[in-house]
Design an enzyme around this catalytic site. Structure first.
Site, short mmCIF file in Angstrom:
data_model
loop_
_atom_site.label_atom_id
_atom_site.label_comp_id
_atom_site.label_asym_id
_atom_site.label_seq_id
_atom_site.Cartn_x
_atom_site.Cartn_y
_atom_site.Cartn_z
N HIS A 99 0.85 -1.20 0.00
CA HIS A 99 0.00 0.00 0.00
C HIS A 99 0.88 1.24 0.00
O HIS A 99 1.93 1.26 0.64
CB HIS A 99 -0.95 0.02 1.19
CG HIS A 99 -0.28 -0.19 2.51
ND1 HIS A 99 0.13 -1.44 2.95
CD2 HIS A 99 0.08 0.68 3.49
CE1 HIS A 99 0.70 -1.32 4.13
NE2 HIS A 99 0.70 -0.04 4.47
N HIS A 101 0.84 5.19 0.98
CA HIS A 101 0.11 6.22 1.74
C HIS A 101 0.14 7.54 0.98
O HIS A 101 1.21 8.00 0.57
CB HIS A 101 0.79 6.48 3.08
CG HIS A 101 0.76 5.35 4.07
ND1 HIS A 101 -0.12 5.30 5.12
CD2 HIS A 101 1.52 4.23 4.16
CE1 HIS A 101 0.10 4.20 5.83
NE2 HIS A 101 1.09 3.53 5.27
P1 AMP Z 1 1.64 0.46 7.39
O1 AMP Z 1 2.27 0.78 8.71
O2 AMP Z 1 2.29 1.18 6.25
O3 AMP Z 1 1.50 -1.04 7.16
O4 AMP Z 1 0.19 1.08 7.49
C1 AMP Z 1 -0.99 0.35 7.52
C2 AMP Z 1 -2.11 1.34 7.52
O5 AMP Z 1 -3.33 0.64 7.29
C3 AMP Z 1 -2.27 2.10 8.84
O6 AMP Z 1 -2.13 3.49 8.61
C4 AMP Z 1 -3.68 1.72 9.30
O7 AMP Z 1 -4.35 2.80 9.90
C5 AMP Z 1 -4.33 1.30 8.00
N1 AMP Z 1 -5.43 0.37 8.17
C6 AMP Z 1 -5.41 -0.83 8.80
N2 AMP Z 1 -6.62 -1.43 8.75
C7 AMP Z 1 -7.42 -0.59 8.05
C8 AMP Z 1 -8.79 -0.62 7.66
N3 AMP Z 1 -9.59 -1.67 7.97
N4 AMP Z 1 -9.29 0.42 6.95
C9 AMP Z 1 -8.50 1.47 6.63
N5 AMP Z 1 -7.20 1.56 6.98
C10 AMP Z 1 -6.66 0.56 7.68
#
Ligand code: AMP
Ligand code: ZN
Length: 115
Positions: A99, A101
């Protein structure tokens, strides 16, 4: 992958707030947003790393990121943004589904990019 939260969002089992989508990518809002409009660009196929993506998808990945960023900047009236991929545990990746951001930024918001 059954246990992956982003695969569940892509499959419609878990709800999300969609910004936009293409054939191969979904963009939805991060549930713990750093600023209003903070969103994630996610491939619809489960891969963990930026380096695992089929090479023909890199162009679409950048196009959908640009379109979503423009929409977020306009809709939420931000000044600036960061585009960030946390790739791998040491880089802070928590969800093991690639993903990117899109993080809106404004002067004085105090957000620290590096952990
Ligand atoms: P990372 O640390 O780059 O793996 O970030 C994962 C991101 O996914 C975090 O910013 C979380 O807030 C986001 N996240 C996790 N579960 C969900 C969800 N169900 N809906 C939207 N965002 C999510
Ligand atoms: Zn997944």
């Amino acid at each position: 992958m059954e246990s992956c939260i982003f695969c569940k969002i892509i499959g419609g089992e878990v709800s999300s707030e969609k910004i936009t989508e293409t054939d191969n990518f979904l963009v939805f809002r991060d549930m713990n947003e750093k600023a209003p409009g903070h969103s994630l660009v996610v491939p619809k196929t489960h891969i963990k790393s930026f380096l695992e993506m089929d090479r023909e998808l890199y162009g679409e990945f950048m196009e959908v990121t640009k379109a979503a960023t423009e929409k977020i900047m306009k809709d939420y009236k931000h000044e600036s943004f960061n585009l960030i991929i946390n790739d791998g545990e040491a880089a802070g990746q928590v969800v093991s589904h690639l993903h990117l951001h899109i993080i809106p930024r404004n002067v004085g918001d105090g957000y620290k990019i590096c952990p």
